[in-house]
Design a protein around this motif. Structure first.
Motif, PDB file in Angstrom:
ATOM      1  N   LEU A  71       4.514  14.053  -4.433  1.00  0.00           N
ATOM      2  CA  LEU A  71       4.814  13.740  -5.829  1.00  0.00           C
ATOM      3  C   LEU A  71       3.517  13.599  -6.616  1.00  0.00           C
ATOM      4  O   LEU A  71       2.607  12.875  -6.194  1.00  0.00           O
ATOM      5  N   PRO A  72       3.409  14.257  -7.746  1.00  0.00           N
ATOM      6  CA  PRO A  72       2.167  14.195  -8.529  1.00  0.00           C
ATOM      7  C   PRO A  72       1.754  12.774  -8.905  1.00  0.00           C
ATOM      8  O   PRO A  72       0.562  12.484  -9.002  1.00  0.00           O
ATOM      9  N   GLU A  73       2.733  11.862  -9.068  1.00  0.00           N
ATOM     10  CA  GLU A  73       2.425  10.481  -9.436  1.00  0.00           C
ATOM     11  C   GLU A  73       1.562   9.782  -8.386  1.00  0.00           C
ATOM     12  O   GLU A  73       0.910   8.789  -8.670  1.00  0.00           O
ATOM     13  N   TYR A  74       1.554  10.289  -7.160  1.00  0.00           N
ATOM     14  CA  TYR A  74       0.814   9.648  -6.079  1.00  0.00           C
ATOM     15  C   TYR A  74      -0.466  10.389  -5.703  1.00  0.00           C
ATOM     16  O   TYR A  74      -1.171   9.988  -4.781  1.00  0.00           O
ATOM     17  N   ALA A  75      -0.795  11.459  -6.380  1.00  0.00           N
ATOM     18  CA  ALA A  75      -1.945  12.290  -6.004  1.00  0.00           C
ATOM     19  C   ALA A  75      -3.248  11.506  -5.978  1.00  0.00           C
ATOM     20  O   ALA A  75      -4.075  11.696  -5.085  1.00  0.00           O
ATOM     21  N   GLU A  76      -3.453  10.603  -6.918  1.00  0.00           N
ATOM     22  CA  GLU A  76      -4.720   9.857  -6.957  1.00  0.00           C
ATOM     23  C   GLU A  76      -4.850   8.858  -5.807  1.00  0.00           C
ATOM     24  O   GLU A  76      -5.933   8.367  -5.550  1.00  0.00           O
ATOM     25  N   GLN A  77      -3.762   8.559  -5.111  1.00  0.00           N
ATOM     26  CA  GLN A  77      -3.828   7.625  -3.993  1.00  0.00           C
ATOM     27  C   GLN A  77      -3.849   8.331  -2.628  1.00  0.00           C
ATOM     28  O   GLN A  77      -3.818   7.677  -1.592  1.00  0.00           O
ATOM     29  N   GLY A 102      -2.104  -5.314   1.996  1.00  0.00           N
ATOM     30  CA  GLY A 102      -1.529  -6.581   1.563  1.00  0.00           C
ATOM     31  C   GLY A 102      -0.490  -6.353   0.489  1.00  0.00           C
ATOM     32  O   GLY A 102      -0.325  -5.230   0.000  1.00  0.00           O
ATOM     33  N   PRO A 103       0.221  -7.424   0.080  1.00  0.00           N
ATOM     34  CA  PRO A 103       1.264  -7.283  -0.928  1.00  0.00           C
ATOM     35  C   PRO A 103       0.728  -6.648  -2.210  1.00  0.00           C
ATOM     36  O   PRO A 103      -0.299  -7.064  -2.739  1.00  0.00           O
ATOM     37  N   GLY A 104       1.412  -5.622  -2.689  1.00  0.00           N
ATOM     38  CA  GLY A 104       1.034  -4.965  -3.922  1.00  0.00           C
ATOM     39  C   GLY A 104      -0.171  -4.049  -3.822  1.00  0.00           C
ATOM     40  O   GLY A 104      -0.617  -3.495  -4.823  1.00  0.00           O
ATOM     41  N   ALA A 105      -0.704  -3.854  -2.618  1.00  0.00           N
ATOM     42  CA  ALA A 105      -1.892  -2.999  -2.445  1.00  0.00           C
ATOM     43  C   ALA A 105      -1.529  -1.540  -2.705  1.00  0.00           C
ATOM     44  O   ALA A 105      -0.377  -1.118  -2.559  1.00  0.00           O
ATOM     45  N   ARG A 106      -2.538  -0.785  -3.058  1.00  0.00           N
ATOM     46  CA  ARG A 106      -2.353   0.650  -3.274  1.00  0.00           C
ATOM     47  C   ARG A 106      -1.929   1.335  -1.973  1.00  0.00           C
ATOM     48  O   ARG A 106      -2.211   0.851  -0.879  1.00  0.00           O
ATOM     49  N   LEU A 107      -1.289   2.488  -2.129  1.00  0.00           N
ATOM     50  CA  LEU A 107      -0.838   3.242  -0.962  1.00  0.00           C
ATOM     51  C   LEU A 107      -1.985   3.669  -0.067  1.00  0.00           C
ATOM     52  O   LEU A 107      -1.812   3.838   1.136  1.00  0.00           O
ATOM     53  N   ASP A 108      -3.165   3.857  -0.637  1.00  0.00           N
ATOM     54  CA  ASP A 108      -4.324   4.291   0.144  1.00  0.00           C
ATOM     55  C   ASP A 108      -5.194   3.122   0.616  1.00  0.00           C
ATOM     56  O   ASP A 108      -6.337   3.314   1.001  1.00  0.00           O
ATOM     57  N   SER A 109      -4.637   1.903   0.627  1.00  0.00           N
ATOM     58  CA  SER A 109      -5.432   0.733   1.006  1.00  0.00           C
ATOM     59  C   SER A 109      -5.763   0.685   2.497  1.00  0.00           C
ATOM     60  O   SER A 109      -6.650  -0.064   2.906  1.00  0.00           O
ATOM     61  N   LEU A 110      -5.077   1.463   3.303  1.00  0.00           N
ATOM     62  CA  LEU A 110      -5.399   1.585   4.733  1.00  0.00           C
ATOM     63  C   LEU A 110      -5.626   3.059   5.059  1.00  0.00           C
ATOM     64  O   LEU A 110      -4.820   3.905   4.663  1.00  0.00           O
ATOM     65  N   PRO A 111      -6.687   3.379   5.787  1.00  0.00           N
ATOM     66  CA  PRO A 111      -6.886   4.787   6.169  1.00  0.00           C
ATOM     67  C   PRO A 111      -5.752   5.253   7.088  1.00  0.00           C
ATOM     68  O   PRO A 111      -5.257   4.486   7.915  1.00  0.00           O
TER      69      PRO A 111
END
Length: 136
Positions: A71-77, A102-111
């Motif tokens: 989904l284009p909305e998630y491309a930056e993450q 953690g809660p509310g973290a970005r989708l890319d917060s973990l490799p």
């Protein structure tokens, strides 16, 4: 952020999640849990249901790292993970989400290389009650 599309059967799931509760629909007659929510129990055909509180613990049953992001909305993450979690207190129930730091973290917060099938996870709730998962 994309918001969930709700219907009459699934709306309570999102209402509970917005309060920080993970609940799964259960048949009020035979007690069988069902997900996704639906009007009729597939085991006894009852139309009566209730929402059972879950512990929020589970394990990663499967995962994928979409390439490119779907989904284009998630491309930056990107890159980010999408995991399937088997609930500890309802092993036949599996939920889809993201493993985050953690809660509310970005989708890319973990490799992506930190995701492991079988890892124990705990639900947390992000913006708007979106269920996410952290390692337990």
């Amino acid at each position: 952020m994309l918001l969930p599309v709700t219907d009459a059967d699934g709306a309570p799931f999102w209402q509970y999640a917005a309060r920080g509760e993970l609940r799964v629909q259960a048949c009020a007659d035979c007690g069988e849990l069902r997900f996704p929510p639906r009007p009729c129990c597939p085991h006894c055909q009852s139309f009566e249901s209730r929402w059972r509180l879950m512990s929020g613990r589970g394990r990663i049953w499967s995962y994928v790292v979409p390439h490119p992001p779907l989904l284009p909305e998630y491309a930056e993450q990107a890159p980010y993970n999408v995991i399937v979690v088997e609930l500890t207190d309802a092993p036949r129930i599996r939920l889809v989400g993201n493993l985050v730091a953690g809660p509310g973290a970005r989708l890319d917060s973990l490799p992506p290389d930190r995701v492991r099938i079988g890892a124990r996870v705990q639900v947390v709730f992000g913006a708007g009650g979106l269920p996410q998962w952290v390692t337990a």
